[in-house]
Design an enzyme around this catalytic site. Sequence first.
Site, short mmCIF file in Angstrom:
data_model
loop_
_atom_site.label_atom_id
_atom_site.label_comp_id
_atom_site.label_asym_id
_atom_site.label_seq_id
_atom_site.Cartn_x
_atom_site.Cartn_y
_atom_site.Cartn_z
N ARG A 210 31.91 -33.77 -39.83
CA ARG A 210 32.98 -34.66 -40.29
C ARG A 210 34.31 -34.13 -39.78
O ARG A 210 34.69 -33.00 -40.11
CB ARG A 210 33.03 -34.70 -41.82
CG ARG A 210 31.70 -35.05 -42.49
CD ARG A 210 31.48 -36.55 -42.52
NE ARG A 210 30.12 -36.88 -42.95
CZ ARG A 210 29.83 -37.41 -44.13
NH1 ARG A 210 30.77 -37.68 -44.99
NH2 ARG A 210 28.57 -37.70 -44.44
N GLU A 212 37.17 -34.20 -40.76
CA GLU A 212 38.13 -34.32 -41.86
C GLU A 212 39.42 -33.65 -41.42
O GLU A 212 39.40 -32.49 -41.03
CB GLU A 212 37.63 -33.57 -43.11
CG GLU A 212 36.22 -33.85 -43.50
CD GLU A 212 36.13 -34.88 -44.61
OE1 GLU A 212 37.17 -35.45 -44.95
OE2 GLU A 212 35.01 -35.10 -45.10
N ARG A 218 37.10 -27.79 -50.69
CA ARG A 218 35.78 -28.41 -50.86
C ARG A 218 35.33 -29.26 -49.67
O ARG A 218 34.36 -30.01 -49.76
CB ARG A 218 35.71 -29.21 -52.15
CG ARG A 218 36.82 -30.20 -52.28
CD ARG A 218 36.76 -30.78 -53.66
NE ARG A 218 37.79 -31.79 -53.79
CZ ARG A 218 37.81 -32.73 -54.69
NH1 ARG A 218 36.82 -32.82 -55.55
NH2 ARG A 218 38.77 -33.60 -54.75
N HIS A 219 36.05 -29.14 -48.56
CA HIS A 219 35.65 -29.86 -47.35
C HIS A 219 35.37 -28.88 -46.21
O HIS A 219 36.11 -27.92 -46.03
CB HIS A 219 36.74 -30.82 -46.89
CG HIS A 219 36.86 -32.02 -47.76
ND1 HIS A 219 37.73 -32.09 -48.81
CD2 HIS A 219 36.19 -33.20 -47.74
CE1 HIS A 219 37.60 -33.26 -49.41
NE2 HIS A 219 36.66 -33.96 -48.80
N GLU A 352 32.44 -34.26 -56.36
CA GLU A 352 31.27 -35.07 -56.00
C GLU A 352 30.24 -34.19 -55.30
O GLU A 352 30.56 -33.40 -54.42
CB GLU A 352 31.73 -36.17 -55.05
CG GLU A 352 30.61 -37.05 -54.53
CD GLU A 352 31.02 -37.82 -53.27
OE1 GLU A 352 32.05 -38.51 -53.29
OE2 GLU A 352 30.29 -37.70 -52.27
N SER A 355 26.16 -38.78 -52.73
CA SER A 355 26.25 -40.24 -52.84
C SER A 355 24.95 -40.84 -52.38
O SER A 355 24.27 -40.28 -51.53
CB SER A 355 27.32 -40.90 -51.97
OG SER A 355 28.36 -40.08 -51.70
N ARG A 403 28.20 -27.67 -51.62
CA ARG A 403 28.83 -28.03 -52.90
C ARG A 403 27.90 -27.73 -54.07
O ARG A 403 28.34 -27.35 -55.16
CB ARG A 403 29.22 -29.50 -52.90
CG ARG A 403 30.41 -29.76 -51.99
CD ARG A 403 30.90 -31.16 -52.16
NE ARG A 403 32.05 -31.41 -51.31
CZ ARG A 403 32.75 -32.53 -51.31
NH1 ARG A 403 32.39 -33.51 -52.13
NH2 ARG A 403 33.77 -32.69 -50.51
#
Length: 429
Positions: A210, A212, A218-219, A352, A355, A403
């Site tokens: 990713r 990001e 947390r990423h 989170e 998902s 996570r």
Amino acid sequence: MRIPIADITPETEAAEIIGWVHEIRDLGGLAFYLIRDRSGIIQATIVKKKATDDVIEAAKSVSRESVVRITGPVRAVEKAPGGRELIPETFEVIARAETPLPLDVAEKVPAELDTRLDARFLDARRPRISAIFQIRSTVTHAIADLLAREGFITIQTPKVVAAATEGGTELFPIAYFEKEAFLNQSPQLYKQMMMAAGFEKVVEIGPIFRAEEHNTVRHLNEATSIDVEVSFADHHDVMNLLERVIVTAYEAVNDRCASQLEVLGVAPGVPETPFPRITYEEAIGIASAKIEEDLAYGDDLGTAAEKALGEEMGEHYFVVDWPTEIKPYYALPYEDRPEVCRAFDLMHPRMELSSGAQRVHRHDLLVEQIRAKGLSPESFEFYLQPFLYGMPPHAGWGLGAERLVMTMLDLPNIREAVLFPRDRHRLTP
Ligand code: AMO
């Protein structure tokens, strides 16, 4: 024959160990060497009047973090770590460590995270850091075992792909001969295609990429995702599966990692199931009341809302029934209220974790939803084709391994749960 240090008890007669010199304390007539391997630490005590010249010479010359082999009798000593010590009859320096060390493994001198990550091999010699990765390994083994028992087929899907999975943003372009290619953001399209292939239950534990922009605790730019997809299942079926997966991971760590948890000083327990399932609408209501800000239906749950919800819920919980508009095109809307879809997030009070959704399995609806997101069905041709030839109803989720470990062990930064993290500023080691 070498034995692991933890296997040496006060009753052991004699032992041969190979390990790193953790600490040296020379008191003149007496010298203590703490020797460490993955399993633990033992004190090797040299009484200079009694030891051979060879032992004294070798011991005197050795530096901290060198690798040594020591043999000798074991004695019960109450004050020593583990209630025993080793009296060296032989002391051999196998690999000498240079001085000064880039990092103090014995943690007398604290180091910044960046310094630690630069010298990660040394950092990981620290019992606390080693414990995190032994626990992470237990988590992945336990989850893989559970899914194998439940009949899942392990798959590996390509990480070099031609199109975005989760939409156009957050993609890393790469040079792939004369074509445009990207690092895959998620095995999403491939795991769904394997439902069309009749595999019924698949799992992949692998890297996701990713791009990001933000550098947060947390990423990551390269993370590990535990991805499953299940045929003939709806979103509630796979939420039940996700509960079993989380509970199994916690149970395995509690059962098999007592010493590692002790080193880390945490007692994660096992979360109680079923996890509460609140709707997106309820979540928005709870968060709005707590943060005194009016969240509108259709807003993303931002960091402040997640934090407020976490405080309110205090345990793992699901947010279900999301607005179709803010979930990906592959999430299946309810037939009687198409503005809401069968998607869910699994939340830990801190963030989170996962998902998932029941997926659209009808070709025409999928094309419509891809268009509605402003994407072009042409670039998804390989993905769409299987939906024309007998796609069963199916559902699945992706769970972030880092996570999961981070929240289980209450680590302050996701980088603590990755051996060699990739973030905005870090591409080595
Ligand atoms: P999503 O994008 O929510 O869903 O990702 C699933 C889970 O993967 C983890 N994760 C990350 N962890 C660390 N750093 C990141 N940059 C990062 N991005 C994601 C999170 C997240 O909850 N295809 C869907 C899953 C599905 O529907 O099956 C997906 O990728 O824990």
